[in-house]
Design an enzyme around this catalytic site. Structure first.
Site, short mmCIF file in Angstrom:
data_model
loop_
_atom_site.label_atom_id
_atom_site.label_comp_id
_atom_site.label_asym_id
_atom_site.label_seq_id
_atom_site.Cartn_x
_atom_site.Cartn_y
_atom_site.Cartn_z
N HIS A 21 0.86 -1.19 0.00
CA HIS A 21 0.00 0.00 0.00
C HIS A 21 0.89 1.23 0.00
O HIS A 21 1.22 1.79 1.05
CB HIS A 21 -0.93 -0.03 1.22
CG HIS A 21 -2.01 1.01 1.19
ND1 HIS A 21 -3.25 0.82 1.75
CD2 HIS A 21 -2.03 2.26 0.67
CE1 HIS A 21 -3.98 1.91 1.58
NE2 HIS A 21 -3.24 2.81 0.92
N HIS A 23 1.36 4.67 -2.53
CA HIS A 23 1.03 5.46 -3.74
C HIS A 23 2.33 6.09 -4.18
O HIS A 23 2.90 6.90 -3.44
CB HIS A 23 0.00 6.53 -3.40
CG HIS A 23 -1.27 5.97 -2.83
ND1 HIS A 23 -2.39 5.74 -3.60
CD2 HIS A 23 -1.59 5.54 -1.58
CE1 HIS A 23 -3.35 5.22 -2.84
NE2 HIS A 23 -2.89 5.09 -1.61
N GLU A 216 -11.51 3.30 5.24
CA GLU A 216 -10.51 4.25 5.75
C GLU A 216 -11.29 5.36 6.47
O GLU A 216 -11.27 5.44 7.68
CB GLU A 216 -9.67 4.81 4.59
CG GLU A 216 -8.61 5.83 5.03
CD GLU A 216 -7.89 6.49 3.85
OE1 GLU A 216 -8.37 6.42 2.71
OE2 GLU A 216 -6.82 7.11 4.11
N ASP A 294 1.69 4.03 2.76
CA ASP A 294 0.65 4.81 2.07
C ASP A 294 1.26 5.94 1.24
O ASP A 294 1.48 5.78 0.04
CB ASP A 294 -0.39 5.32 3.07
CG ASP A 294 -1.76 5.59 2.45
OD1 ASP A 294 -1.92 5.32 1.26
OD2 ASP A 294 -2.67 6.03 3.18
#
Ligand code: HPA
Ligand code: ZN
Length: 357
Positions: A21, A23, A216, A294
């Protein structure tokens, strides 16, 4: 590198990690952002509108004050506007892989947001060619294997997502393995996963891997709808799973991987502290999960920082960490041979740190 002084730091640093995970646009540090803005002649918001862009330091400090996912996304989309050429994308991803390697990552499955680039005139091919070049370098130089996950922006329409999906399909990127799977990110509340049902159905029929951000900021029904309607194989974040006991048990039974991002959840105020996350509950119920960064350049920590933050809050045992590491490998989208190699590395790690945690 995580600079914590915990005795467990070295043990966790050496734990062979998979990251699921991340980005890639969220690994754009303020310093690289300003450098690329200068090189590519991109104007950032002027101080009168937003003094956050006065300097890299001002931007770093603004990142410490996000109030929500949408507040973060505002900066995330401005930040990535400095990425123009294949070489910008290559530098970005190579910088991430270098850092991930230092943090003990052996396999990474990274998200990218093509629509955030095509919408400003940067072609899909430009983005992917840069990322692929960085992947090849990381594997050659560090032995770090990786996969790409194409994310659809859920605040845009289903038709827009389908156009992006068709572009990747027509280039053969799913069938030739350039892109391993699809995901769904951006603003969650108000944009439930079933909006994208048709694209997910096509992907399932074509044997393309599927995941989605769910639970989330959105409630647990976002998770059940991603699983039941979009047939996702993973859930990204998934912290609201804790609100639906039956769903949690089903996720555990099905060995669905939940990709957790502790420091992100704190920065975006989904929880007030890492200790509030359902990590002990997931371990006790046998939920398979990984721990991830993330958008590390925005949320104040890379993967090792996240591991150390979890250890500080939950004081996990070697057995717990072995469960997390093995689940992360089993839930990866690499082939069985690669999984075997990674599982052996975890076994060797557990032997060498036996009695430490
Ligand atoms: N949530 C949703 N979309 C995102 C995120 C996130 O944490 N990071 C980048 N896009
Ligand atoms: Zn995310």
């Amino acid at each position: 590198m995580c600079s914590c002084e915990a005795k467990t730091h070295q043990c966790l640093l050496e734990l062979p990690k998979c990251e699921h995970h991340l980005h890639i646009e969220g690994s754009l540090s303020p310093s690289l952002l300003f450098r690329l803005a200068a090189v590519n002649n991109i104007s950032l918001p002027k101080s009168e509108d937003d003094s956050s862009f006065a300097s890299a330091e001002a931007l770093e400090s603004r990142y410490e004050r996000f109030t929500s996912l949408n507040d973060f996304l505002h900066y995330y989309f401005i930040g990535m506007s400095v990425l123009i050429t294949p070489s910008d994308f290559e530098s970005l991803a190579y910088e991430y892989f270098t850092r991930a390697h230092k943090d003990g990552v052996h396999h990474a499955e990274i998200f990218f947001d093509p629509q955030a680039h095509t919408s400003r005139g940067i072609s899909y091919a430009t983005v992917v060619s840069g990322l692929v070049a960085a992947q090849a370098r990381a594997e050659k130089e560090f032995g770090l294997t990786s996969k790409l996950i194409l994310c659809f922006l859920r605040h845009l329409s289903a038709e827009d997502a389908e156009v992006t999906y068709q572009e990747a399909t027509s280039l053969g990127h799913f069938s030739n393995g350039t892109v391993a799977g699809i995901g769904l990110d951006s603003s969650e509340v108000g944009f439930p996963p079933e909006i994208f049902r048709e694209t997910y159905e096509s992907a399932a029929a074509a044997g393309i891997r599927r995941t989605a951000h769910a639970g989330e900021e959105g409630d647990s029904t976002y998770i059940s709808r991603a699983l039941d309607i979009c047939k996702t194989e993973r859930i990204d974040h998934g912290i609201r799973l804790v609100d639906d006991e039956n769903l949690l048990k089903k996720v555990a039974k099905d060995k669905t991987l939940v990709t957790m991002c502790p420091l992100s959840n704190v920065r975006l105020r989904c929880v007030t502290k890492v200790g509030e996350l359902p990590i002990r509950k997931f371990l006790d119920e046998g939920v398979r999960f990984s721990i991830n960064s993330d958008d590390p350049a925005y949320f104040g920590g890379y993967i090792q920082d996240n591991y150390c933050a979890v250890q500080e809050s939950f004081v996990l045992s070697l057995k717990d960490w072995k469960f997390i590491a093995e689940g992360s490998i089993e839930g990866s989208w690499c082939d069985a041979e690669r999984k075997k190699v990674l599982l052996e590395k975890v076994e060797a790690w557990a032997l060498s740190w036996n009695g430490t945690l």
